[in-house]
Design a protein around this motif. Structure first.
Motif, PDB file in Angstrom:
ATOM      1  N   MET A   1       1.780   0.256   1.628  1.00 41.54           N
ATOM      2  CA  MET A   1       0.986   1.274   2.367  1.00 41.54           C
ATOM      3  C   MET A   1      -0.293   1.722   1.754  1.00 41.54           C
ATOM      4  O   MET A   1      -0.398   1.617   0.532  1.00 41.54           O
ATOM      5  CB  MET A   1       2.010   2.317   2.007  1.00 41.54           C
ATOM      6  N   LEU A   2      -1.351   2.087   2.587  1.00 40.81           N
ATOM      7  CA  LEU A   2      -2.466   2.221   2.082  1.00 40.81           C
ATOM      8  C   LEU A   2      -2.599   3.602   1.415  1.00 40.81           C
ATOM      9  O   LEU A   2      -1.728   4.485   1.848  1.00 40.81           O
ATOM     10  CB  LEU A   2      -3.706   2.563   3.299  1.00 40.81           C
ATOM     11  N   GLU A   3      -3.591   3.716   0.503  1.00 43.31           N
ATOM     12  CA  GLU A   3      -3.466   4.790  -0.258  1.00 43.31           C
ATOM     13  C   GLU A   3      -3.748   6.201   0.697  1.00 43.31           C
ATOM     14  O   GLU A   3      -3.296   7.083   0.441  1.00 43.31           O
ATOM     15  CB  GLU A   3      -4.627   4.946  -1.347  1.00 43.31           C
ATOM     16  N   GLU A   4      -4.651   6.036   1.568  1.00 40.15           N
ATOM     17  CA  GLU A   4      -5.024   6.948   2.559  1.00 40.15           C
ATOM     18  C   GLU A   4      -3.715   7.622   3.229  1.00 40.15           C
ATOM     19  O   GLU A   4      -3.674   8.779   3.724  1.00 40.15           O
ATOM     20  CB  GLU A   4      -5.876   6.316   3.442  1.00 40.15           C
ATOM     21  N   VAL A   5      -2.688   6.461   3.696  1.00 40.18           N
ATOM     22  CA  VAL A   5      -1.666   6.758   4.209  1.00 40.18           C
ATOM     23  C   VAL A   5      -0.529   7.773   3.281  1.00 40.18           C
ATOM     24  O   VAL A   5       0.034   8.662   3.792  1.00 40.18           O
ATOM     25  CB  VAL A   5      -0.804   5.511   4.697  1.00 40.18           C
ATOM     26  N   GLU A   6      -0.705   7.452   2.182  1.00 34.81           N
ATOM     27  CA  GLU A   6       0.366   8.307   1.075  1.00 34.81           C
ATOM     28  C   GLU A   6      -0.233   9.649   1.149  1.00 34.81           C
ATOM     29  O   GLU A   6       0.471  10.548   1.180  1.00 34.81           O
ATOM     30  CB  GLU A   6       0.173   7.578  -0.318  1.00 34.81           C
ATOM     31  N   TRP A   8      -1.810  11.102   3.473  1.00 34.36           N
ATOM     32  CA  TRP A   8      -1.607  11.785   4.728  1.00 34.36           C
ATOM     33  C   TRP A   8      -0.108  12.059   4.984  1.00 34.36           C
ATOM     34  O   TRP A   8       0.059  13.210   5.356  1.00 34.36           O
ATOM     35  CB  TRP A   8      -1.856  10.779   5.905  1.00 34.36           C
ATOM     36  N   ASN A 182       1.691  -1.849  11.465  1.00 31.26           N
ATOM     37  CA  ASN A 182       1.383  -2.090  10.222  1.00 31.26           C
ATOM     38  C   ASN A 182       0.242  -3.080   9.957  1.00 31.26           C
ATOM     39  O   ASN A 182      -0.456  -3.280   9.150  1.00 31.26           O
ATOM     40  CB  ASN A 182       2.551  -2.507   9.306  1.00 31.26           C
ATOM     41  N   TRP A 185      -3.286  -1.483  12.564  1.00 29.42           N
ATOM     42  CA  TRP A 185      -3.488  -0.273  12.343  1.00 29.42           C
ATOM     43  C   TRP A 185      -2.848   0.150  11.094  1.00 29.42           C
ATOM     44  O   TRP A 185      -2.124   1.495  11.239  1.00 29.42           O
ATOM     45  CB  TRP A 185      -3.423   0.505  13.674  1.00 29.42           C
ATOM     46  N   PRO A 186      -3.265  -0.084  10.097  1.00 34.35           N
ATOM     47  CA  PRO A 186      -2.384   0.264   8.879  1.00 34.35           C
ATOM     48  C   PRO A 186      -2.528   1.722   8.694  1.00 34.35           C
ATOM     49  O   PRO A 186      -1.745   2.428   7.986  1.00 34.35           O
ATOM     50  CB  PRO A 186      -2.945  -0.624   7.652  1.00 34.35           C
ATOM     51  N   GLN A 187      -3.886   2.475   9.020  1.00 38.12           N
ATOM     52  CA  GLN A 187      -3.770   3.758   9.038  1.00 38.12           C
ATOM     53  C   GLN A 187      -2.744   4.686   9.855  1.00 38.12           C
ATOM     54  O   GLN A 187      -2.363   5.519   9.418  1.00 38.12           O
ATOM     55  CB  GLN A 187      -5.281   4.341   9.457  1.00 38.12           C
TER      56      GLN A 187
END
Ligand SMILES: O=c1ccn([C@@H]2O[C@H](COP(=O)(O)OP(=O)(O)O[C@H]3O[C@H](CO)[C@@H](O)[C@H](O)[C@H]3O)[C@@H](O)[C@H]2O)c(=O)[nH]1
Ligand SMILES: O=C(O)[C@H](O)COP(=O)(O)O
Length: 314
Positions: A1-6, A8, A182, A185-187
């Motif tokens: 998971m992207l850090e940005e998603v964590e 979010w 995933n 568009w992983p965001q």
């Protein structure tokens, strides 16, 4: 998971209980925001009445959260319209909205038309085939839009049983949508129910988005919203459990194909809904940006044009 998603998930993923009803009602009163609820419905006489009656009782009569409750009939052949009207909804047939543009089959088509048949600043969509419906689906998704000005779109998330099996529902979500999201568009990978039909958004966002006419509408809306308002303006709210009428695997195969095609078009098109090119011109103040639209319109093959075909026959 992207850090940005964590990040979010920590700040944009809520539970319906996080915003008590009195708090969202106060925010609505203060801002004067109008809320429309729209149910797209194709042959849903068995379930649409209960959903409409629940929203009416809980959120129109008991408290003034919902200003407009509209069922858009997607050319049903059963008693959907009569049942919905008897339960207290305003019912509009899709063919009576924007008659200048002939309607085509599909759920996205009626969602698109519903924007013209409603006037709320916030529009909340609820599927008309839900069972054991709770008005938490509406308060959960509308709440953050009323209390947080930075939020533009809120999806409901929930457990999805398949028949009596807990957690096995959402077959197209798990086999098609989640892998696509995933990988491409992983965001958006933090959305628990990216295809769910229950969500609310600001009209100011919805009116700027293209709508695929069929079942691609939810994936398209997430991707296009991400690229229009950014991840931080998107959120999700846990509203419990969702039960609905399950389609058979062949119907879901057609839905999956539509969703795949929706993704393909967006991958080919890139991030911009309307691509633009910015060039720079040297001026006395420095380099000045000048932005132009990129031509993307394609005419169909001439053989598909009626006038051309009749000319060949003549
Ligand atoms: O041509 C149509 C097809 C469906 N519907 C209505 O749209 C809602 C959802 O349709 P449904 O066939 O129940 O979809 P699902 O099999 O449940 O598909 C899931 O996944 C789809 C793709 O993202 C979403 O559109 C759905 O909301 C979501 O529940 C229901 O109220 C339908 O009556 C229409 O109004 N017109
Ligand atoms: O959202 C989905 O994946 C489809 O609606 C299928 O859901 P179901 O497997 O719960 O019928």
């Amino acid at each position: 998971m992207l850090e940005e998603v964590e990040g979010w998930l920590g700040t944009r993923s809520w539970h319906v209980a996080d915003r008590p009803l009195h708090q969202i009602l106060a925010a609505k009163r203060q801002s004067g925001t109008k809320v429309s609820v729209v149910l797209p419905a194709l042959n849903e006489e068995a379930t649409v009445g209960d959903i409409v009656a629940t929203i009416r009782r809980d959120l129109v009569e008991q408290v003034p959260l919902v200003d407009e409750l509209v069922v858009v009939d997607s050319a049903s052949t059963d008693r959907t319209s009569e049942v919905a009207a008897a339960a207290g909804a305003k019912v509009v047939h899709r063919d009576h909205i924007l008659p200048r543009v002939p309607a085509v089959r599909g759920k996205g088509e009626v969602l698109w038309r519903s924007l013209l048949a409603t006037s709320g600043d916030i529009v909340c969509f609820i599927d008309a085939d839900l069972r054991d419906f709770s008005s938490d689906f509406v308060t959960g998704t509308v709440g953050p839009l009323l209390t947080d000005p930075g939020i533009s779109l809120v999806k409901a998330m929930y457990d999805r049983p398949l028949g009596t099996e807990a957690g096995q529902g959402g077959r197209v979500t798990e086999l098609m949508a989640r892998p696509l999201i995933n990988l491409h568009w992983p965001q958006l990978a933090g959305f628990v129910q990216p295809l769910g039909g229950e969500y609310a958004a600001r009209r100011s966002l919805l009116e700027r988005l293209p709508f695929p006419v069929g079942y691609g509408v939810e994936l398209a809306m997430l991707i296009d919203s991400l690229h229009t308002v950014g991840l931080d303006a998107l959120a999700q709210v846990d509203v419990g459990v969702r039960k609905h009428r399950n389609q058979d695997s062949q119907a879901l195969g057609r839905m999956a194909a539509t969703i795949y095609r929706t993704a393909q078009l967006r991958l080919a098109r890139g991030q911009m809904i309307r691509p633009l090119i910015t060039q720079f011109e040297r001026t006395e103040e420095g380099f000045a940006p000048r932005t132009h639209a990129v031509d993307t319109l394609e005419r169909p093959p001439m053989a598909e044009i009626l006038e051309y075909r009749s000319r060949e026959v003549a």
